[in-house]
Design an enzyme around this catalytic site. Structure first.
Site, PDB file in Angstrom:
ATOM      1  N   GLU A   1      51.683  95.262 -37.227  1.00 56.02           N
ATOM      2  CA  GLU A   1      52.123  94.557 -38.426  1.00 56.02           C
ATOM      3  C   GLU A   1      51.681  93.105 -38.468  1.00 56.02           C
ATOM      4  O   GLU A   1      51.433  92.555 -39.542  1.00 56.02           O
ATOM      5  CB  GLU A   1      53.648  94.629 -38.556  1.00 56.02           C
TER       6      GLU A   1
ATOM      7  N   ALA B   1      59.118  95.314 -37.478  1.00 59.10           N
ATOM      8  CA  ALA B   1      59.992  96.368 -36.963  1.00 59.10           C
ATOM      9  C   ALA B   1      59.388  97.723 -37.260  1.00 59.10           C
ATOM     10  O   ALA B   1      58.521  97.868 -38.130  1.00 59.10           O
ATOM     11  CB  ALA B   1      61.386  96.269 -37.580  1.00 59.10           C
TER      12      ALA B   1
ATOM     13  N   GLU C   1      54.535  97.554 -32.734  1.00 56.77           N
ATOM     14  CA  GLU C   1      54.762  97.072 -34.093  1.00 56.77           C
ATOM     15  C   GLU C   1      54.266  95.638 -34.275  1.00 56.77           C
ATOM     16  O   GLU C   1      53.756  95.277 -35.337  1.00 56.77           O
ATOM     17  CB  GLU C   1      56.247  97.169 -34.444  1.00 56.77           C
TER      18      GLU C   1
ATOM     19  N   GLU D   1      53.804  98.528 -46.456  1.00 54.48           N
ATOM     20  CA  GLU D   1      53.149  97.578 -45.551  1.00 54.48           C
ATOM     21  C   GLU D   1      51.827  97.053 -46.096  1.00 54.48           C
ATOM     22  O   GLU D   1      51.264  96.104 -45.551  1.00 54.48           O
ATOM     23  CB  GLU D   1      52.922  98.237 -44.190  1.00 54.48           C
TER      24      GLU D   1
ATOM     25  N   ARG E   1      61.530  96.923 -50.444  1.00 54.99           N
ATOM     26  CA  ARG E   1      62.478  97.947 -50.017  1.00 54.99           C
ATOM     27  C   ARG E   1      63.036  98.621 -51.257  1.00 54.99           C
ATOM     28  O   ARG E   1      63.810  98.032 -52.015  1.00 54.99           O
ATOM     29  CB  ARG E   1      63.598  97.320 -49.176  1.00 54.99           C
TER      30      ARG E   1
END
Length: 222
Positions: free
Chosen positions: A122, A101, A118, A171, A89
């Site tokens: 993910e 998320a 998601e 990701e 992040r």
């Protein structure tokens, strides 16, 4: 001693029986969108609000981020383990352990459908049962974002050929870990997991697990 109110009496404002968020909207003199990007916008509203204890009103400017909202998934397997994923992040210059998320960026898609998508994209997982955890206002002083939290159980892997999602940017380097729910609570209390949505999801799931999740709304059919 309980916190209930005797029959026939109305609870006093500020008592536990009266503590609940309620919709409200102060008058807005004007609103200006100052920025619009691919993820969020920035607006300034001039809001009429109380001037002080003596009464009267004043108009003050309030800046806030316009956000489409998001959905997050606490995936719990048959061994009672929570799926956590580590992701970079940039705003906080950290790699954080988080729940799967994503933003509500598909027009008209219900939050639970975003959560399902998601989880597939993910984590490569589907879930048989879905329950609604409390929704969250992550930072209501600066953004209108709402995050919808869901509990997913009855997990099964999605074959790679059925998941056409290509991970890019943050990701691309996702790292996954399955952590027993009680241990995940410990990680939160020790300050080792700090993403706000993840913290709330873990603590809410642990509390809901005490009665077998019976009090959570079942949204599996939505």
């Amino acid at each position: 001693m309980g916190t209930g109110t005797p029959t026939g009496q109305q609870p006093e404002p500020g008592t536990p029986a009266q503590v609940a968020d309620v919709p409200a909207e102060w008058p807005v003199e004007s609103s200006q969108e100052r920025y619009r990007g691919p993820v969020f916008g920035l607006a300034t509203d001039r809001v009429e609000m109380p001037e002080g204890p003596g009464g009267g009103t004043v108009v003050a400017a309030r800046d806030y981020l316009l956000h489409p909202g998001a959905a997050a998934v606490l995936a719990l397997d048959e061994q009672g383990r929570v799926l956590l994923q580590r992701q970079y992040r940039h705003a906080v210059r950290h790699k954080l352990w988080e729940l799967p998320a994503g933003m509500l960026d598909v027009q008209g898609e219900p939050p639970v459908e975003t959560a399902r998508r998601e989880l597939v994209e993910e984590a490569g997982l589907r879930a048989r049962t879905w329950h609604e955890l409390p929704s969250v206002l992550p930072s209501p002083g600066v953004t209108d974002e709402v995050v919808h939290l869901f509990l997913a159980r009855g997990l099964s892997p999605v074959p790679e050929e059925e998941n056409g999602f290509v991970r890019r940017h943050e990701e691309a380097e996702l790292v996954a870990a399955w952590v027993p729910l009680e241990e995940a609570v410990g990680l939160v209390l020790q300050g080792r997991v700090r993403n706000g949505i993840t913290v709330i999801g873990i603590l809410a799931a642990r509390t809901a697990a005490q009665d077998g999740f019976a009090d959570l709304p079942d949204v599996s059919a939505r």
